[in-house]
Design an enzyme around this catalytic site. Structure first.
Site, PDB file in Angstrom:
ATOM      1  N   SER A  22       0.311  -7.921   1.329  1.00 30.79           N
ATOM      2  CA  SER A  22       2.241  -7.913   2.011  1.00 30.79           C
ATOM      3  C   SER A  22       2.347  -6.472   2.466  1.00 30.79           C
ATOM      4  O   SER A  22       1.771  -5.367   1.617  1.00 30.79           O
ATOM      5  CB  SER A  22       3.021  -8.633   0.444  1.00 30.79           C
ATOM      6  N   LYS A  46       4.822  -9.179   5.134  1.00 24.70           N
ATOM      7  CA  LYS A  46       6.023  -8.194   4.278  1.00 24.70           C
ATOM      8  C   LYS A  46       7.145  -9.193   3.512  1.00 24.70           C
ATOM      9  O   LYS A  46       7.451 -10.647   3.486  1.00 24.70           O
ATOM     10  CB  LYS A  46       6.785  -7.781   5.013  1.00 24.70           C
ATOM     11  N   GLY A  73      11.252   0.710  -0.315  1.00 28.84           N
ATOM     12  CA  GLY A  73      12.213  -0.384  -0.288  1.00 28.84           C
ATOM     13  C   GLY A  73      12.097  -1.231  -0.129  1.00 28.84           C
ATOM     14  O   GLY A  73      13.615  -1.541   0.562  1.00 28.84           O
ATOM     15  N   CYS A 130       7.869  -6.145  -7.196  1.00 27.38           N
ATOM     16  CA  CYS A 130       7.887  -4.952  -7.037  1.00 27.38           C
ATOM     17  C   CYS A 130       9.037  -3.630  -7.886  1.00 27.38           C
ATOM     18  O   CYS A 130       9.377  -4.047  -8.686  1.00 27.38           O
ATOM     19  CB  CYS A 130       9.692  -5.286  -6.134  1.00 27.38           C
ATOM     20  N   THR A 194       1.414  -3.030  -7.240  1.00 34.57           N
ATOM     21  CA  THR A 194       1.340  -1.985  -7.422  1.00 34.57           C
ATOM     22  C   THR A 194       1.829  -1.349  -9.042  1.00 34.57           C
ATOM     23  O   THR A 194       2.044  -1.888  -9.597  1.00 34.57           O
ATOM     24  CB  THR A 194       1.870  -0.799  -6.373  1.00 34.57           C
TER      25      THR A 194
END
Ligand code: DHB
Length: 305
Positions: A22, A46, A73, A130, A194
């Site tokens: 993504s 995304k 963001g 996220c 991440t």
């Protein structure tokens, strides 16, 4: 495509075990289709939110010696427009598409599920991890077994599509959080998002590289951490896993399969090796299979397992 690359994930046939991660290419159907044409077995959109988001002010991507730092963001056109691109994609290919969605509560995830239920996507990835919008939304949900369990159990009975929970590497108990997601009704996990966030400083400007200072770490530095969490989680749960985090070469992809991933997410390596990284990694996997006389992806396992 070499038929030895065929994989099955959640009962869905994939022509190759590589999945576009993504947030790497834009949401347009043509960008996603390009990845399929170049050898991806499936694509992930995304992360879509209910309302369109502009994302962070640039720069949003910076390279360092171990990989990349990003702080997009959650820029996206909103779920309704995002789903239109998925429909366009699906009129042109039968390749699987995973719709990534981001929200911060069970109620707001449920609102998105009403849209994903009507879409032509094959599965939904719940982005619970996220790391870049903590200032707006607080800690990622994937930091807490309780939050993950609550969200997934609210969403699972309502979702027509299989649910894949995307988890963060930023806790010591990823496998336990994965267990909470699976017990609550997720069919699979994406491991991992991440790392960090981290920070880089421009010493000439004497400022952080990003206006928002921090960003998630991806690329080679993330690989051994991802691999450890995939291994640990697959040993505990034996559930389908999209192994993601710093896969750059066929050798990396093989390590992820051996650790227990069913298929492999490819993201940051697009910046290193170009959009045809899918072709290159597929070829490298096939070279390995040739050398070791292997006929299918499912034969790529650790010795004795
Ligand atoms: C963003 C970064 C992520 O790691 C993620 O899972 C979703 C969004 C971002 O900054 O847009």
């Amino acid at each position: 495509m070499d038929t030895r690359l065929q994989s099955h994930f959640l009962g869905i046939p994939f022509k190759s075990p590589l999945v576009l991660a993504s947030g790497i290419v834009d949401i347009s159907y043509s960008s996603m289709l390009k990845c399929i044409e170049l050898g991806a077995g499936a694509v992930t959109t995304k992360s879509l939110t209910k309302i369109k988001r502009k994302g962070h002010e640039g720069p949003v991507l910076a390279e360092f010696e171990g990989g990349f730092l990003n702080s997009m963001g959650l820029s996206n056109p909103g779920i309704e427009d995002g789903i239109k691109e998925v429909e366009e994609f699906k009129t042109r290919t039968d390749a699987p598409v995973i719709l990534s969605i981001f929200a911060t509560s069970a109620e707001s995830f449920l609102e998105l599920i009403h849209f994903t239920n009507e879409s032509k996507a094959d599965a939904v990835e719940l982005n619970l991890s996220c790391p870049n919008v903590g200032d707006e939304f607080g800690l990622p949900l994937a930091a807490s077994e309780k939050a993950v369990g609550e969200i997934v159990s609210a969403v699972a009975p309502v979702s027509r599509l299989p649910l894949i929970a995307k988890l963060s590497p930023n806790t010591y108990n990823v496998a336990a959080i994965g267990k909470a997601a699976i017990n609550a009704g997720a069919q699979a996990l994406t491991l991992v998002n991440t790392l960090g966030p981290g920070m880089l400083i421009d010493i000439h400007a004497r400022r952080p590289v990003f206006p928002g200072k921090f960003g998630g770490v991806s690329g080679p530095a993330l690989k051994p951490i991802a691999l450890k969490y995939i291994y640990e989680t697959s040993q505990l749960l034996h559930c389908p896993i999209i192994g993601t985090g710093g896969v750059t070469t066929g050798e990396d992809a093989i390590q992820f399969l051996m650790a227990g991933a069913g298929v492999i997410g490819v993201g940051t390596s697009v910046y290193y090796r170009g959009i045809d990284v899918f072709t290159k990694i597929n070829e490298e996997i096939i070279d390995y299979m040739d050398k070791h006389s292997l006929n299918s992806i499912s034969e790529i396992t650790l010795a004795g397992e």
